[in-house]
Scaffold this active site. Structure first.
Site, PDB file in Angstrom:
ATOM      1  N   HIS A 133      -5.207  -0.622  -7.585  1.00  0.00           N
ATOM      2  CA  HIS A 133      -4.280  -1.542  -6.919  1.00  0.00           C
ATOM      3  C   HIS A 133      -2.925  -1.585  -7.628  1.00  0.00           C
ATOM      4  CE1 HIS A 133      -5.979  -5.196  -9.417  1.00  0.00           C
ATOM      5  NE2 HIS A 133      -5.596  -4.198 -10.171  1.00  0.00           N
ATOM      6  N   ASN A 134      -1.891  -1.797  -6.828  1.00  0.00           N
ATOM      7  CA  ASN A 134      -0.504  -1.948  -7.285  1.00  0.00           C
ATOM      8  C   ASN A 134       0.116  -0.661  -7.819  1.00  0.00           C
ATOM      9  OD1 ASN A 134      -0.850  -4.768  -6.793  1.00  0.00           O
ATOM     10  ND2 ASN A 134      -1.726  -4.978  -8.843  1.00  0.00           N
TER      11      ASN A 134
END
Length: 370
Positions: A252-253
């Site tokens: 994620h991110n």
């Protein structure tokens, strides 16, 4: 369908050397090609095969063509980059040969009434499109694809069987996602909430909701069974023309810069930024919260634990060696501290023999203060 060499040059550029009316209808390797096939030379170590190939024509660059002993009864298309030229011609041949699916929605598909499906889209068997999703022009969704609520699939994209794109994701134009890939599943985010130590430790992990999405730019290709996690708060971002192999995990991110390629089984932990035009080798592991500059190459099976802020090639993997040699090296590694101390002792002894005792050592031996 077959094309003359002149037809091909008019479409893709280059120069014909030989008979421009020669027709070719498919592509093949130099050592297997027949008279109606087009071959290519991308590596000069295979130059000898050009002398013996039965191919109707060969894609070649000018330098390699000049090295040939004879061009008699042979046909060539001369281009600076035969490999890329081959790829473009191959795309055309495959597109023409592939059966064209008729636009429309298969009767077994489940489409929410609020979803928007372009009239030219092809929706295969047992596809699910949830509320508010938008499917663009000429999109193809193969069997069992799932499109989450509010997700947008850009024009000309192709999702192969069993792809899942969770809610709130955005795929731009001409994105290809191969079978079994998952886009937008929850990122690995859990907050520790423990009290005490050891056996007395109590508490649990608290799941952090992942409320971002995944944003994938145009002309990206994603391999089979690859997973790209949604962001915790902002989107995970894959920029244009990124190519991702099979079985890759992107946390994620993360942000992956344009034109970067990532080989199979690589794992990229959360909140990592990879620059533009990078090459990530197979089975590379990249720790979270690090940055890779543009034009970084990481070789296969390397581990990246800190930021790489300058372009260049980086390696941390051990190459394969004979098993017995590896065992010897492993034994040396286990004793490296002892070897270091022994070398230091020998260096000190040699220096003392050459230069005499160090001032500190002499004063301590006589009891004098320094």
């Amino acid at each position: 369908m077959a094309f003359t060499l002149e037809d091909i040059v008019q479409r893709f550029g280059g120069e014909v050397v030989g008979d421009g009316s020669q027709r070719v209808g498919s592509l093949a390797p130099l050592d297997q090609a027949g008279p109606d096939q087009l071959a290519f030379l991308a590596n000069p170590k295979y130059l000898a095969q050009v002398e013996t190939t039965r191919a109707g024509a060969v894609l070649i660059n000018a330098d390699d063509l000049a090295k040939l002993a004879s061009r008699e009864n042979r046909n060539f298309i001369v281009t600076p980059n035969p490999y890329a030229y081959f790829a473009r011609v191959a795309q055309t041949f495959i597109d023409l040969a592939a059966p064209k699916a008729a636009p429309g929605v298969h009767p077994s598909a489940t489409i929410d009434p609020s979803a928007q499906i372009a009239a030219s889209a092809v929706i295969g068997p047992h596809v699910t499109v949830e509320a508010g999703a938008v499917i663009g022009d000429n999109v193809r969704l193969d069997a069992n694809v799932v499109i989450g609520r509010g997700t947008r699939i850009g024009a000309g994209s192709h999702l192969y069987p069993n792809v899942a794109v969770y809610h709130g994701c955005k795929l731009a134009e001409r994105v290809i996602v191969h079978a079994g890939a998952v886009i937008g599943s929850d990122g690995f985010g859990f907050a520790p909430d423990f009290v005490g130590e050891g056996e007395a430790r109590t508490g649990s992990w608290v799941k952090i909701p992942q409320v971002g999405g995944v944003s994938i730019a145009a002309d990206v290709e994603i391999g089979a069974n690859t997973t790209i996690d949604r962001g915790a708060m902002a989107d995970t971002i894959i920029e244009e023309c990124v190519k991702i192999d099979n079985l890759v995990q992107i946390g994620h991110n993360c942000k992956v810069g344009a034109y970067t390629v990532i080989a199979g089984c690589a794992g990229i932990a959360g909140s990592t930024t990879i620059g533009r035009h990078c090459m990530i080798g197979g089975a590379v592991g990249i720790a979270g919260h690090v940055t890779l500059a543009d034009y970084v190459i990481v070789t296969a099976k390397s581990g990246v634990s800190k930021s790489l802020l300058k372009p260049g090639m980086y390696t941390s993997a051990f190459p394969a060696v004979n098993h017995a040699d590896w065992n010897k090296s492993a034994a040396l590694l286990r004793n490296i501290d002892k070897l270091r101390d022994r070398i230091k002792t020998l260096e000190n002894a040699a220096a003392e023999k050459r230069d005499g005792p160090a001032p500190n050592a002499a004063s301590k031996a006589t009891g004098d203060k320094v």
